[in-house]
Every structure is written in structure tokens, then in C-alpha cells.
Motif scaffolding. Structure first.
Motif, PDB file in Angstrom:
ATOM      1  N   MET A   1       0.842  -1.183   0.000  1.00 33.44           N
ATOM      2  CA  MET A   1       0.000   0.000   0.000  1.00 33.44           C
ATOM      3  C   MET A   1       0.887   1.245   0.000  1.00 33.44           C
ATOM      4  O   MET A   1       1.876   1.307   0.711  1.00 33.44           O
ATOM      5  CB  MET A   1      -0.910  -0.009   1.243  1.00 33.44           C
ATOM      6  N   LYS A   2       0.509   2.217  -0.812  1.00 32.91           N
ATOM      7  CA  LYS A   2       1.227   3.483  -0.897  1.00 32.91           C
ATOM      8  C   LYS A   2       0.416   4.549  -0.163  1.00 32.91           C
ATOM      9  O   LYS A   2      -0.772   4.716  -0.432  1.00 32.91           O
ATOM     10  CB  LYS A   2       1.406   3.875  -2.360  1.00 32.91           C
ATOM     11  N   HIS A  33       4.534  -0.303   4.687  1.00 37.28           N
ATOM     12  CA  HIS A  33       3.956   0.329   3.497  1.00 37.28           C
ATOM     13  C   HIS A  33       4.907   1.393   2.952  1.00 37.28           C
ATOM     14  O   HIS A  33       5.802   1.860   3.649  1.00 37.28           O
ATOM     15  CB  HIS A  33       2.616   0.994   3.836  1.00 37.28           C
ATOM     16  N   ASN A  87      -0.359   8.478  -7.034  1.00 36.22           N
ATOM     17  CA  ASN A  87      -1.648   7.787  -6.953  1.00 36.22           C
ATOM     18  C   ASN A  87      -1.729   6.882  -5.709  1.00 36.22           C
ATOM     19  O   ASN A  87      -1.832   5.657  -5.822  1.00 36.22           O
ATOM     20  CB  ASN A  87      -1.906   6.981  -8.227  1.00 36.22           C
ATOM     21  N   PRO A  88      -1.707   7.488  -4.517  1.00 33.64           N
ATOM     22  CA  PRO A  88      -1.677   6.694  -3.287  1.00 33.64           C
ATOM     23  C   PRO A  88      -2.990   5.980  -2.999  1.00 33.64           C
ATOM     24  O   PRO A  88      -4.050   6.384  -3.471  1.00 33.64           O
ATOM     25  CB  PRO A  88      -1.412   7.764  -2.210  1.00 33.64           C
ATOM     26  N   ASP A  89      -2.880   4.919  -2.191  1.00 36.77           N
ATOM     27  CA  ASP A  89      -4.062   4.200  -1.730  1.00 36.77           C
ATOM     28  C   ASP A  89      -4.762   4.960  -0.611  1.00 36.77           C
ATOM     29  O   ASP A  89      -5.957   4.795  -0.389  1.00 36.77           O
ATOM     30  CB  ASP A  89      -3.657   2.814  -1.212  1.00 36.77           C
ATOM     31  N   LEU A  90      -3.989   5.769   0.122  1.00 43.52           N
ATOM     32  CA  LEU A  90      -4.507   6.496   1.276  1.00 43.52           C
ATOM     33  C   LEU A  90      -3.674   7.758   1.478  1.00 43.52           C
ATOM     34  O   LEU A  90      -2.469   7.765   1.214  1.00 43.52           O
ATOM     35  CB  LEU A  90      -4.408   5.599   2.527  1.00 43.52           C
ATOM     36  N   TYR A 130      -9.737  11.102  -3.756  1.00 44.25           N
ATOM     37  CA  TYR A 130      -8.774  10.256  -3.051  1.00 44.25           C
ATOM     38  C   TYR A 130      -9.303   9.903  -1.658  1.00 44.25           C
ATOM     39  O   TYR A 130     -10.090  10.651  -1.072  1.00 44.25           O
ATOM     40  CB  TYR A 130      -7.420  10.969  -2.920  1.00 44.25           C
ATOM     41  N   LYS A 131      -8.851   8.765  -1.138  1.00 43.03           N
ATOM     42  CA  LYS A 131      -9.215   8.355   0.214  1.00 43.03           C
ATOM     43  C   LYS A 131      -8.339   9.148   1.174  1.00 43.03           C
ATOM     44  O   LYS A 131      -7.118   8.977   1.197  1.00 43.03           O
ATOM     45  CB  LYS A 131      -9.004   6.854   0.390  1.00 43.03           C
TER      46      LYS A 131
END
Length: 144
Positions: A1-2, A33, A87-90, A130-131
Motif C-alpha cells: 500500500m502506498k 507500506h 496515486n496513493p491508496d490512502l 482520493y481516500k
């Protein structure tokens, strides 16, 4: 995860007062991460330390009465470019900041009073879908 995080939460001394908001619980969670640290205010060219700033009627003013909106907008744009590239996951951001605040920001009177609202960088991330997580919600997030 990024994950992109406010640099102050990762222990960088980039807060307005030259200190940090190290959140060890967040750092422990993220140790496996990929972490990308950003400080929109530093990216906008503001020094460390610097006078505190709050959003006043759509403008970012520091507690010395100087309008620093341009620097905050530039920093938010530069930090958002990193978000778009990575483009991060969080994204985990510092609460109440005029750059990174998610649920609340200070009301612009420098009295400590909080109002609903977003910091400039946080708003860009939220509007783009984005989250985004307020650091104050880390316990709830980790318990899921």
C-alpha cells in the motif's frame, strides 16, 4: 500500500513552530507500506519556523496580518501534483491545518476556535476523490 502523509506526522520538524506532530501509532501501522511525506506549506516556499496561519474569509492570513494565500495555494498545488503522480491508496493528514485540515479548520480569529472546513491541500485531494484520513481518526481506521 502506498500512503501519502503530512510530513509533520512522520516526525519532520516542519510545523509552523519548527516542531512536528509525530504520530507513532501511524508510523507503526505504515512501517510495512510505502510512505511519501509532503508538507504543502514548505512546498509553497514558507520558512520553518513561520508565523501561524488561518483561513480568514477565503484568504490565508498569518498571525502577523500578512496574506500568505499565494504560498498556501502554490504549496497545495505542488503537493497535489505529488498525489497525482504517486496515486496513493490512502492520504493521512494533520487535523485543523489551513493546508491539511479535513473535517475542521481554525476559524481565522487565532483564538483556537474551530469550524467545519478543509485546508487547501486537503480540499484538492477530497474533491479529486482520493481516500483521505484525518489523523485523529487513525484509531477508528485501524480497528476496521
Amino acid at each position: 500500500m502506498k500512503v501519502i502523509v503530512s510530513a509533520c506526522l512522520a516526525g519532520d520538524n516542519c510545523k509552523y513552530n519548527g516542531e512536528n506532530n509525530l504520530n507513532q501509532k501511524m508510523m507503526d501501522f505504515l512501517q510495512s507500506h510505502e510512505i511519501i511525506k509532503v508538507c504543502p506549506e514548505v512546498l509553497g516556499g514558507l520558512p520553518i519556523p513561520r508565523p501561524s496561519a488561518e483561513i480568514v474569509e477565503g484568504q490565508v492570513m498569518n498571525n502577523e496580518g500578512k496574506n500568505v494565500t499565494e504560498e498556501f495555494i502554490l504549496g497545495a498545488q505542488r503537493a497535489f501534483e505529488i498525489v497525482q503522480k504517486e496515486n496513493p491508496d490512502l492520504i493521512i493528514l494533520q487535523s485543523r491545518s489551513p493546508s491539511c485540515g479535513i473535517k475542521q479548520i481554525y476559524d481565522g480569529t487565532f483564538s483556537g476556535r474551530k469550524i467545519p472546513g478543509h485546508g487547501l491541500f486537503a480540499a484538492l485531494c477530497i474533491e479529486a476523490g482520493y481516500k483521505v484520513l484525518d489523523i485523529e481518526d487513525i484509531d477508528e481506521y485501524l480497528s476496521r
